[in-house]
Design a protein around this motif. Sequence first.
Motif, short mmCIF file in Angstrom:
data_model
loop_
_atom_site.label_atom_id
_atom_site.label_comp_id
_atom_site.label_asym_id
_atom_site.label_seq_id
_atom_site.Cartn_x
_atom_site.Cartn_y
_atom_site.Cartn_z
N LYS A 280 0.86 -1.19 0.00
CA LYS A 280 0.00 0.00 0.00
C LYS A 280 0.90 1.24 0.00
CE LYS A 280 -3.73 -2.13 2.54
NZ LYS A 280 -3.00 -3.41 2.70
N GLU B 159 -8.10 2.76 -7.99
CA GLU B 159 -9.37 2.62 -8.71
C GLU B 159 -10.53 2.39 -7.74
OE1 GLU B 159 -11.53 -0.13 -11.95
OE2 GLU B 159 -9.39 -0.54 -11.67
N ARG B 160 -10.24 1.81 -6.58
CA ARG B 160 -11.28 1.54 -5.58
C ARG B 160 -11.73 2.83 -4.89
NH1 ARG B 160 -10.87 -2.58 -7.81
NH2 ARG B 160 -12.76 -1.61 -8.55
N PHE B 161 -10.92 3.89 -4.97
CA PHE B 161 -11.22 5.11 -4.21
C PHE B 161 -11.38 6.32 -5.12
CE2 PHE B 161 -8.96 2.19 -1.38
CZ PHE B 161 -9.83 2.16 -0.30
N PHE C 249 -4.68 8.33 3.58
CA PHE C 249 -4.31 6.94 3.85
C PHE C 249 -3.60 6.40 2.62
CE2 PHE C 249 -7.51 4.70 1.23
CZ PHE C 249 -8.38 5.75 0.96
N TYR C 250 -2.99 5.23 2.78
CA TYR C 250 -2.32 4.60 1.64
C TYR C 250 -3.14 3.42 1.16
CZ TYR C 250 1.81 7.27 3.04
OH TYR C 250 2.67 8.26 3.34
N TYR D 271 -9.09 10.92 1.91
CA TYR D 271 -10.46 10.44 2.06
C TYR D 271 -11.36 11.33 1.20
CZ TYR D 271 -8.76 7.71 5.99
OH TYR D 271 -8.08 6.82 6.76
#
Lengths: 330, 345
Positions: free
Chosen positions: B3, B85-87, B79-80, B9
């Motif tokens: 990660k 792509e998920r975020f 965050f790492y 966020y």
Amino acid sequence: MILILAETIDKSVNDVIDWLTYFKLPFLRINESEFIQSIRIESRSHDWSIKLELEGKKLDLDDVKAYWYRRGDLKMAVKVAAGGEPVLLEQLHFHIQDEWAKLREFLFARLADIPSIGNGLIEVNAANKLKNLQLAKTCGLDIPKTYIFSKKKHLQALQETGESYILKGISEIISMNWKEGGNTYYQASSHTVGIDEGLSLEVGDHFFPSCIQEKIEKEYELRVFFLCNELFAMAIFSQLSEATQTDNRMEAYEGQNRCTLYKLPDTISEKITRFMKVLGLNCGSIDLIKSVDGRYIFLEVNPVGQFNYVSENCNYQLEFQVAKTLKDFS
Amino acid sequence: MEKNIPILYSCCIPVKGASRSIVCDLQRKSFLYIPNSLYEILTLHRGKRKEEIFQTYDNQYNDTIQEYFDFLVEQEMLFYCDDSERFPKMSMDWMSPAQIQDSIIDIGAESAHDWDHILSQLEGLGCRHIQVRSFVNKSLDFWQELMEKVSEYAIISVEIHMKHGVGLEKESLNSLVQTFPQIFLINVHSSPFTWFAEGFPRRMGNLQFSKVSIDSETHCGVISPSFFIINEKTFTEGWNHNSCLNRKISVDQYGMLKNCPSMVEAFGLANETDFEEVLKKEGFTKLWNINKDQVEVCKSCEFRYICTDCRAYIQNPNDPLSKPAKCNYNPALGKWETVAETSLA
């Protein structure tokens, strides 16, 4: 007209109604606190005419173009005339309750014929966590290792494996209230405890069957709002706070856990969609965990879960989406 | 996979100013100052692995960049992850079911408002929040009767600015606040003393006495950090629209219907007008879409999506896109020149 069955206090319902008003769509909201006062049902050649009267409200199912089962119920006061043999009256009371239960079931079944979000039918709505775990697995989703034990020695054997487990309710959260010094206290708890903590309590050799699940080391939790094959996901980084490592609902400052918009991998979205289809739900809130070892693990589905938290933190406009869906149905 | 992709966020949104930037935290309702160099890293290089970012700057500033990241992680803003792509970023769309979101109704010596007409018109447009400002002294009975009327409509919150006078004491006003839960604030202006309850401001039911006088609509338009609002709704609205005038309708002390009481242009007598018809007039909504990205000076200000605005009192009356006249902030220096006097505690 759009029919909404809801609880008296529900911010999401109010917000959706604001949008229905904006669309100039007429609606009828029935809260769980309102009782049906009279019913008139008549069989027709292909279907039924169903008319209900509640205090100040009239419902003719022929007028309902779309229906949202949000929460709440259709209720009727079951009363038996006073006087007579108490033992017989009690049996009569039970019989009338049965009569109402079947009639209520029929009403919900007819409502299910109307294009709807959610489903008031008991077998669908009273979600059974164990059945749903089984179904999720059939649909290809990972689930936590799950046991139901009623003997202490089985619990101890699990503890001796050295792996971490948690105790969890089989049904819904427990809510209790009690009176003390003139005040009424209310507590609702869904909090899960570790197996060590469970065994440290005074547990007899035999106890009521209890659900035990492997404790999954989570990278984050996922809340997914599902609406007509669209998925709106949010990750909750509850592990930031020590106190919430087991269950983020224990957090003292609600809303302080970091939430972030999330896009599920297509394979997981497809499995969830399949699961909801088999379950017969077109709307619901699904809880998953993304484990530190990279797995997506299904925990449970709540057919009538709160969604304004997900909507607000990710700017998903879910209240608009729900209202728009009802508009498209009608 | 390791990660090593730094990601903010989705509720933490960086905004660049002329001399510094901020990260607006829409979930925790606060903001954090960051240097413009970090803004560049967070936006231009979003989704890149940390090592790639280091390389972009020829590995000259690795320690500094690492310190920046550590600081943001400590603030729980960053965050790492191993898969950006998920975020995805949050949508900046804004929408509201209310055709009118808020309304200001002014009271002067000559006012003869038909409150039932005004309130029912507002209710019909989905307006749930009103502000009533009285430049003249009105009796306790007047306020009592007005609140009784307001209670008959779907109004969720009321802010009242009333001129100090006999009968408007702490005790009597406190009981007014207790009786009507819709009251968000009673501000007694032109008071000989300053007072506010402990715990001010609470979510609802606030009472305060202020020495500042509000004797006409010209007191309005003050820009101050104390008026910053940081949440998802106001931020996305400010991103797309004017943060003061969008979906607002007002009645001035002479009973004229306006976007804001301080504006010159009027759209008929409120007592006799169908508000929905007024909304259809092009002139009425012409300022609604002026966001800060179009306003001189504001466009280079890091506070532009959390700040209020004023289009009535502007530095250059001939330029509708000039800076609010009552703003003392200089984004080029990152400094408030003088602290503005406001009527709120």
